[in-house]
Design a protein around this motif. Structure first.
Motif, PDB file in Angstrom:
ATOM      1  N   GLU A 137       0.890  -1.170   0.000  1.00 45.12           N
ATOM      2  CA  GLU A 137       0.000   0.000   0.000  1.00 45.12           C
ATOM      3  C   GLU A 137       0.922   1.213   0.000  1.00 45.12           C
ATOM      4  OE1 GLU A 137      -3.307   0.254  -0.105  1.00 45.12           O
ATOM      5  OE2 GLU A 137      -3.597  -1.915  -0.192  1.00 45.12           O
ATOM      6  N   ALA A 138       1.182   1.734  -1.184  1.00 43.02           N
ATOM      7  CA  ALA A 138       2.187   2.791  -1.310  1.00 43.02           C
ATOM      8  C   ALA A 138       1.704   4.116  -0.735  1.00 43.02           C
ATOM      9  CB  ALA A 138       2.547   2.973  -2.778  1.00 43.02           C
TER      10      ALA A 138
ATOM     11  N   TYR B 221       5.324   2.331  -8.163  1.00 40.59           N
ATOM     12  CA  TYR B 221       6.321   1.292  -7.848  1.00 40.59           C
ATOM     13  C   TYR B 221       5.734   0.114  -7.075  1.00 40.59           C
ATOM     14  CZ  TYR B 221       8.865   5.590  -8.710  1.00 40.59           C
ATOM     15  OH  TYR B 221       9.307   6.761  -9.257  1.00 40.59           O
ATOM     16  N   GLU B 222       4.480   0.204  -6.711  1.00 39.67           N
ATOM     17  CA  GLU B 222       3.813  -0.778  -5.859  1.00 39.67           C
ATOM     18  C   GLU B 222       3.763  -2.174  -6.491  1.00 39.67           C
ATOM     19  OE1 GLU B 222       0.210   1.084  -3.988  1.00 39.67           O
ATOM     20  OE2 GLU B 222      -0.733  -0.637  -4.925  1.00 39.67           O
ATOM     21  N   PRO B 223       4.070  -3.252  -5.798  1.00 45.14           N
ATOM     22  CA  PRO B 223       4.638  -3.298  -4.454  1.00 45.14           C
ATOM     23  C   PRO B 223       6.157  -3.097  -4.511  1.00 45.14           C
ATOM     24  CG  PRO B 223       4.338  -5.525  -5.282  1.00 45.14           C
ATOM     25  CD  PRO B 223       3.895  -4.597  -6.383  1.00 45.14           C
ATOM     26  N   TYR B 224       6.727  -2.428  -3.521  1.00 53.43           N
ATOM     27  CA  TYR B 224       8.166  -2.177  -3.580  1.00 53.43           C
ATOM     28  C   TYR B 224       8.835  -2.389  -2.229  1.00 53.43           C
ATOM     29  CZ  TYR B 224       6.828   2.489  -1.845  1.00 53.43           C
ATOM     30  OH  TYR B 224       6.308   3.527  -1.127  1.00 53.43           O
ATOM     31  N   PRO B 225      10.060  -2.887  -2.242  1.00 54.03           N
ATOM     32  CA  PRO B 225      10.788  -3.090  -0.999  1.00 54.03           C
ATOM     33  C   PRO B 225      11.452  -1.801  -0.505  1.00 54.03           C
ATOM     34  CG  PRO B 225      11.962  -4.106  -2.850  1.00 54.03           C
ATOM     35  CD  PRO B 225      10.786  -3.394  -3.418  1.00 54.03           C
TER      36      PRO B 225
END
Lengths: 348, 136
Positions: free
Chosen positions: B62-63, B70-74
Motif C-alpha cells: 500500500e504505497a 512502484y507498488e509493491p516495492y521493498p
C-alpha cells in the motif's frame, strides 16, 4: 575535421536498464501472434528511470574509468530526444549528481539519434581549444513508439557517457571526424505530441543509408583509411538489418561489426545507440586497434569518427561494469507490465 | 514538498553526501551538523561510496501517495560500508529476491513526481550490486 591539438576518450561508461520486452509480445498483442520482427527484444526503462537517471549512471561509470576528480570537468553535455523536462536542462541534474557543479558549462543537445555524437564532436573541439581540461558527453534516451506502430518493436532505453580529454591521457585517441547533414524529414515529433511520426520506407535510402554511407566514406577518404584498417566498427542501429547493409555496402565484414551490434538484444537506444556500440567495442579492444563509429540522427545527419585505442585501455576498463554486464542483467516482462512501466495507461 | 525544500536536500539525495565529525571521525548520514556519537560539531562534507548491505527490509503493498507507480516495492534499512544506516527504496529487484545481508549499491533514480506539471524528484535508491569493480 581534426582539432589542432590531439584529443581523445579518457573514460567511458555504459548503461542499459534491466527490463526486456520481447518483440514476440508486440506481435502477440498487435499482429495476432504472427509476423516478422526486426529484433529479438528491447530494453525497457523501469518506472523510476528516465534519460537523466540513465545518463547519471553512465556518467559515473565513465568517471570511474577516467579516474579524474569530477570538479575538473568543464562541460556536461547530454544528448537526448527524451529529456525529462521540456524546459529545464537534464545536464544540470547529471552535473549535480556526479559532483561537477558549480564551476562547469552545461547544456542539453538534440538531433534525434545523433544528439550524443554531436555533443562528442563539440567536446573534442572544446577540450582541444583549451576551454576545458575535460568534458563529459552523454547520449541517453527512453524512446517511445506509438502502440502497435512498427517503431514500437525497437524504441528502447539506454545510454553511454564519455569523458573527453587530451590525447596523452586517452584510452582511445581521436584520428578525425566527419559530418554529413541535410534537411531530410524522415522522422520527427511536433511539440506536445506524445509519439513521433516517421516516413516508413523513406527512413531507409534517402535518410539512413545516404547519410551513414556518405559520412563513413567522407571520413575514410579524409584519413586515407579503408575498411580493412579497422578492427571493429559500429553504425547507428535502428534495427539489425540497416547497420548490416551499411557495413556490407562499405566493405566491412560481419566480424568487424559483431561486437558493437547490440540492437537485436536491446533495441534502438536512440542517442545511446552508436555510443553504446562503441562502449561494447572498447570493452574488448586492444591497444593499437582502430575503431570506427558512425551515428545517424533523423532530420537528418551522420557523424563519423575514427579512434585508435591506446595502452591505457587495459588499466581502465575493469574500473566499471562492461556493456555486456548490463545486457546480461535482464528480466523479461510482458506487454501488460510494459504498458504500466511506460505510463501508457490513462489513470485519471 | 515545496521546491526549496527539495533543492536543499539535493546533495544528500543525488549522491549520498553526508558529513564527518571533526572530533571523533564518525561518518554521518543524513547530514545533521552535530555528531550523534560525541555531540560535537560536524560540518565537514563526506562523500559516501554508496556500497552497503540490507540490514532489514519490508515490502510496501500500500504505497504512500506519489509512490503508486512502484507498488509493491521493498524498502530497506541499508547498512553503509562507512557505518550509517540509511532507509531507502530498493530498485531493480523483485521483492521476493530481497534478503538480509544482500550486498547493494546506490543508484540515483526518480523518487516521485509532483503531478504531471510539477517537479521530478530524484534521489538515492539501492539495487543488488551489478558487478564488483576490480580496480576500484
Amino acid at each position: 575535421m581534426k582539432p589542432i591539438r590531439d584529443v581523445g576518450i579518457i573514460g567511458y561508461g555504459a548503461y542499459v536498464p534491466r527490463y526486456r520486452l520481447p518483440a514476440s509480445e508486440i506481435v502477440r498483442v498487435w499482429k495476432g501472434g504472427d509476423g516478422d520482427t526486426p529484433i529479438t527484444e528491447k530494453a525497457v526503462p523501469g518506472p523510476d528511470e528516465d534519460a537523466a537517471t540513465i545518463a547519471i549512471e553512465a556518467a559515473r561509470n565513465a568517471l570511474s574509468r577516467a579516474g579524474i576528480p569530477p570538479a575538473r570537468i568543464g562541460a556536461v553535455w547530454v544528448g537526448s530526444e527524451s529529456h525529462p523536462y521540456a524546459v529545464k536542462p537534464t545536464s544540470t541534474i547529471v552535473a549535480e549528481a556526479i559532483g561537477a557543479t558549480p564551476e562547469t558549462q552545461a547544456g542539453d543537445w538534440e538531433f534525434a539519434c545523433k544528439a550524443g555524437t554531436e555533443a562528442m564532436q563539440a567536446a573534442f573541439g572544446f577540450v582541444a581549444s583549451g576551454m576545458a581540461a575535460y568534458a563529459l558527453i552523454v547520449g541517453a534516451d527512453t524512446a517511445q513508439g506509438r502502440p502497435g506502430d512498427e517503431l514500437e518493436y525497437t524504441a528502447s532505453a539506454g545510454g553511454a557517457a564519455y569523458i573527453i580529454g587530451l590525447a596523452d591521457e586517452s584510452l582511445a585517441r581521436l584520428e578525425g571526424s566527419y559530418s554529413y547533414v541535410t534537411d531530410t524529414p524522415d522522422f520527427f515529433r511536433r511539440p506536445g505530441q506524445e509519439y513521433p511520426t516517421h516516413g516508413s520506407r523513406f527512413t531507409g535510402d534517402p535518410a539512413y543509408f545516404r547519410h551513414v554511407l556518405a559520412a563513413a566514406r567522407g571520413l575514410m577518404e579524409q584519413l586515407g583509411t579503408k575498411p580493412s584498417d579497422y578492427r571493429m566498427a559500429v553504425f547507428h542501429q535502428p534495427n539489425v538489418k540497416f547497420p548490416e547493409r551499411a557495413a556490407k555496402t562499405l566493405g566491412f565484414t560481419d566480424e568487424q561489426i559483431r561486437t558493437g551490434l547490440l540492437a537485436d538484444v536491446i533495441g534502438n537506444t536512440y542517442a545511446g545507440s552508436s555510443l553504446l556500440g562503441l562502449t561494447a567495442m572498447l570493452d574488448v579492444a586492444q591497444p593499437g586497434d582502430r575503431l570506427l563509429l558512425v551515428s545517424f540522427g533523423s532530420g537528418a545527419g551522420s557523424d563519423a569518427m575514427s579512434f585508435v585505442v591506446t595502452d591505457k585501455i587495459a588499466e581502465r576498463r575493469d574500473r566499471a561494469p562492461f556493456t555486456q554486464d548490463y545486457i546480461r542483467r535482464r528480466k523479461v516482462i510482458d506487454y501488460g507490465l510494459y504498458v504500466r512501466y511506460r505510463g501508457k495507461l490513462k489513470m485519471h | 514538498m515545496a521546491i526549496p525544500q527539495n533543492w536543499r536536500l539535493q546533495n544528500q539525495r543525488y549522491r549520498l553526501t553526508g558529513e564527518v565529525c571533526n572530533t571523533c571521525g564518525a561518518k554521518l548520514f543524513p547530514p545533521r551538523d552535530v555528531c550523534p556519537e560525541c555531540a560535537k560539531p560536524a560540518y565537514e562534507p563526506f562523500q559516501f561510496a554508496g556500497k552497503g548491505e540490507v540490514y532489514s527490509f519490508t515490502v510496501l503493498s500500500e504505497a504512500l501517495a506519489g509512490y503508486e507507480a512502484y507498488e509493491p516495492y521493498p524498502v530497506a534499512l541499508v547498512k553503509l560500508q562507512e557505518g550509517p544506516l540509511v532507509t531507502a527504496q530498493l530498485t531493480d529487484v523483485d521483492p521476493q529476491d530481497v534478503h538480509i545481508g544482500m550486498p547493494v549499491e546506490m543508484v540515483t533514480r526518480k523518487l516521485t513526481e509532483e503531478g504531471e506539471d510539477g517537479l521530478i524528484v530524484y534521489g538515492y535508491k539501492f539495487r543488488p550490486v551489478l558487478k564488483p569493480a576490480v580496480n576500484g
